[in-house]
Design an enzyme around this catalytic site. Sequence first.
Site, PDB file in Angstrom:
ATOM      1  N   ASP A 106      10.378-136.457 -12.279  1.00  0.00           N
ATOM      2  CA  ASP A 106       9.206-137.487 -12.516  1.00  0.00           C
ATOM      3  C   ASP A 106       8.294-137.420 -11.251  1.00  0.00           C
ATOM      4  O   ASP A 106       8.601-137.160 -10.155  1.00  0.00           O
ATOM      5  CB  ASP A 106       9.674-139.083 -12.383  1.00  0.00           C
ATOM      6  CG  ASP A 106      10.433-139.480 -13.719  1.00  0.00           C
ATOM      7  OD1 ASP A 106      10.395-138.656 -14.834  1.00  0.00           O
ATOM      8  OD2 ASP A 106      11.291-140.513 -13.564  1.00  0.00           O
TER       9      ASP A 106
HETATM   10  N1  URA Z   1      15.983-139.460 -13.993  1.00  0.00           N
HETATM   11  C1  URA Z   1      14.800-140.010 -13.740  1.00  0.00           C
HETATM   12  O1  URA Z   1      14.591-141.508 -14.144  1.00  0.00           O
HETATM   13  N2  URA Z   1      13.759-139.480 -13.105  1.00  0.00           N
HETATM   14  C2  URA Z   1      13.700-138.236 -12.907  1.00  0.00           C
HETATM   15  O2  URA Z   1      12.894-137.630 -12.132  1.00  0.00           O
HETATM   16  C3  URA Z   1      15.179-137.666 -13.106  1.00  0.00           C
HETATM   17  C4  URA Z   1      16.201-138.169 -13.743  1.00  0.00           C
END
Ligand code: URA
Length: 241
Positions: A106
Site C-alpha cells: 500500500d
Molecule cells: N497488507 C496490507 O494491508 N497492506 C500492505 O501493504 C500489505 C499487506
Amino acid sequence: MAELLRLDKYLADLGIGSRSELKLWIRKGKVTINGEVCIKPEAKVSIHSDEICFEGNQLSYVGLVYYMLNKPMGVVSATADNLFETVLDLIEEKQRKDLFPVGRLDKDTEGLLLITNDGELAHQLLSPKKHVDKVYYARVKGMVTEEDKEAFLIGVDIGEDDLTLPAKLNILTYDDISEVELTLHEGRFHQIKRMFEAVDKEVIYLKRLSMGTLILDEKLALGEYRELTQDELNALKKINQ
Ligand code: URA
C-alpha cells in the site's frame, strides 16, 4: 543467460517495442549491428560483443536485474502514476523500460519490495499456489490478544468468499498500541489492515520485513535500494523448484 539472442528479442527485452513492431522497424532499416544495417529480425546477436543501435542510439543489454528496495511511505507500487511518485521513480538505473515491482505494498506501507524485469520469477513468487511467506511488522491501535492470535491461525472473515489462510501472529508488545509480527502466505488487497479490522483493531504502521527467503537489508534507509546478491537470488529461485 544465452550469449546469442535473436535481434528482435534483444530489442524487446530492452522494452524498445513489441515483437511485431520490432520486426517491422528492423525490416525498415532502423537497426544496425556493428555499424551495418540489419533487416533480419532473426539475426543472432551477442549480448556482450555486438554493438546494436536503434535509430542511431547505442543500446546496452543488461539482462535480468533484481533490486531490493526499502519502500518509503507516500510512494505507490506501480510502474507509472499520474498523481504520485512510483517505486520505479526511486530506481536510478532505469535504462530499461521493463522493470516492475513484484506485488504491491500500500502507499502508506514501508519495507521490502523486489523490483525486477524477471517476469518468470515474479510469477512464481506471487502465485497463490506457492504460498510464499511474507513477514510484516505492524503497530496496531488496540490491545492485541491471544484470541486474535487464534483467530488469525484459523482464518478471519475479511468480507470475501473465503476466510484468510492461516496466518501466524507473534505479539511483541501489547497495550493501547500493540506491536506484532505477522506471517502471511497469501497477498489479498489491504489484507493485514482488513484482518485487524475483522478483530476490531486498526493498523497504524506497516512494514514488510521479508518475502520468502529474501530479508530486508536493514542497512538500506527508506527509499534506498541495492542489487540482490547472488546468494539471495539463488535462494529465491530455489523456492520455486
Ligand atoms: N497488507 C496490507 O494491508 N497492506 C500492505 O501493504 C500489505 C499487506
